[in-house]
Scaffold this active site. Structure first.
Site, short mmCIF file in Angstrom:
data_model
loop_
_atom_site.label_atom_id
_atom_site.label_comp_id
_atom_site.label_asym_id
_atom_site.label_seq_id
_atom_site.Cartn_x
_atom_site.Cartn_y
_atom_site.Cartn_z
CB CYS A 1 -9.06 0.82 -6.16
SG CYS A 1 -8.78 -0.03 -7.74
CB ALA B 1 -13.37 4.97 -2.00
N GLY C 1 -7.77 6.44 2.82
CA GLY C 1 -6.74 6.35 3.84
C GLY C 1 -5.34 6.27 3.27
CE LYS C 2 -4.05 0.26 1.33
NZ LYS C 2 -5.43 0.10 1.81
CG ASP D 1 -13.81 4.31 -5.60
OD1 ASP D 1 -13.01 3.61 -4.95
OD2 ASP D 1 -15.00 3.99 -5.79
CG ASP E 1 -6.16 -1.12 -1.50
OD1 ASP E 1 -6.04 -2.35 -1.36
OD2 ASP E 1 -6.67 -0.39 -0.63
CB CYS F 1 -7.48 -6.69 2.58
SG CYS F 1 -9.10 -6.27 1.89
#
Length: 443
Positions: free
Chosen positions: A264, A266, A269-270, A287, A332, A385
């Site tokens: 996942c 987008a 960054g990761k 994505d 993520d 998150c």
């Protein structure tokens, strides 16, 4: 500056900006739009200069963070609530926020907010807003400060109840953290320089930052700035990424030549961080949204790295997987975002309790679909998150028990161990996060 109301002219300084703030707030709380989209629409509709744009953002972010508390304080001054005039209600709450929580002169708040009512086709409300704000100015000690933490810190009751159930006595501190200003944290590209060297580079430009123990590429800025002001940003020397999110790459522990799936991905960054640490890895980034996968491409191009990109539903493996197992998988997962509410205060008002069940089902579907793609001896990192156990340890424990999977999550620099995985409370230098590291048996 071109105001919101093109057909009428209001000479009150600041009134068009306050009218824009009310429209943005109503778009979020009344129409269910995201804050990012509502602000982008306001910016496109108006030609605010940089200073006014910053003020608009400060007003709407702060008002949304304190939305419930401001509503209680406003209603306490009125004989009849403004339920039938939601735009005026939003305008009044924004006025109270500026008066109570921002360093905006009271006289400017009163005149600009009352003037904004005229631009919202609510001339009748101008005298009311003027009177209420002047009363708050004269008698600030008379404004109610709610005792209930959910009201005081502005969280919906259902979400506050879940936080109390999952975090106990720590729940109130978590709710308070949702109203704090989040830090701007950088991730230094280790292929270019060490974080300490980039810190020295920042200092030469007058910017102060500090290293963060346990997160080797992280720098926390003392003062946030535009990314264009960061030396080497355009060339990929540095990126903006919260410290909690930076832990993912280390947990994956990627080695040269390994196949890695970022399921996942987008905005990328990761994925960029994984490749900055191990550029010889073979990374596949997915994505489900074709537009969002383009942001991953842009992110990787900026840091000068490459991956195989695909717009695909990660759970529909027959459509995109070619049959070769992955040594590392990062999920993520889409989640409630409750751990980043201080950065996205609209989350508190857009989420519904029913969303949690639906999101947990999506997360479990990702685990069920992608675990079989992991090579023997491989490692899967699951992350959200979220502050809720329904999107963390409860979910992953059920999966691990069903699959007889080993939890090898290490201790992290902050947070606490869960029955399966590790959770990080939101606050200070850290966004709220959950991580679980699961390993496939070698045979």
């Amino acid at each position: 500056m071109k105001g919101d109301n093109a057909g009428r002219f209001n000479r009150t300084p600041g009134a068009p900006l306050r009218a824009s703030a009310a429209r943005v707030l109503h778009a979020v709380t009344g129409q269910g739009k995201s804050l990012d989209d509502a602000l982008a629409f306001a910016e496109a509709r108006n030609r605010f200069d940089a200073r006014d744009s910053a003020l608009l953002a400060a007003i709407v972010y702060g008002t949304l963070r304190n939305w419930r508390r401001l509503g209680v304080q406003a209603e306490a001054m009125m004989t009849r609530p403004l339920h039938e005039a939601p735009m005026v209600d939003a305008l009044l709450r924004a006025g109270l926020f500026q008066m109570l929580d921002m360093r905006v002169p009271d006289h400017a708040v009163v005149s600009a907010t009352a003037g904004a009512a005229q631009l919202l086709d609510a001339e009748w409300a101008a005298p009311l807003i003027n009177a209420l704000l002047r009363r708050a100015q004269r008698e600030p000690e008379g404004l109610i400060v709610p005792e209930d933490a959910a009201v005081q810190h502005s969280w919906p009751d259902w979400l506050a109840a879940r936080l109390r159930a999952d975090w106990g006595e720590a729940a109130e501190a978590l709710m308070a953290s949702g109203n704090a200003q989040a830090p701007m944290t950088l991730r230094v590209n280790r292929r270019r320089m060490a974080a300490s060297d980039y810190r020295a580079r920042l200092q030469r430009t007058g910017q102060e930052a500090r290293l963060l123990e346990g997160v080797p590429e992280a720098l926390v800025l003392e003062q946030a700035c535009e990314v264009e002001a960061l030396p080497g940003f355009a060339r990929g020397s540095v990126s903006v990424q919260d410290a909690s999110a930076q832990l993912a790459a280390g947990l994956l522990d990627v080695h040269p030549g390994q196949r890695v799936l970022d399921a996942c991905s987008a905005p990328g960054g990761k994925a960029a961080h994984i490749l900055e640490r191990c550029p010889d890895a073979e990374l596949v980034a997915l994505d489900s949204d074709r537009r969002r996968i383009r942001t991953v491409d842009a992110t990787l191009q900026r840091v000068g790295l490459k991956a195989t990109l695909a717009a695909a539903d990660a759970t529909d493996t027959a459509r995109w997987w070619e049959g070769e197992p992955f040594d590392r998988i990062l999920i993520d997962a889409p989640c409630s975002g409750t751990g980043v509410a201080r950065r996205h205060p609209d989350i508190k008002w857009l989420r519904r309790e029913s969303d949690i069940t639906a999101l947990a089902a999506t997360q479990r579907a990702l685990l069920d679909a992608l675990w079989p793609l992991l090579a023997p001896g491989g490692r899967l990192v699951f992350a959200t998150c979220s502050l809720l156990r329904a999107e963390g340890s409860e979910l992953v424990r059920a999966f691990a028990e069903a699959q007889s999977v080993e939890d090898v999550t290490p201790d992290l620099p902050v947070g606490e161990r869960e029955p399966v995985g590790w959770r990080i409370p939101a606050g200070g230098d850290w966004d709220g996060f959950y991580y679980a590291v699961l390993e496939h048996s070698p045979s």
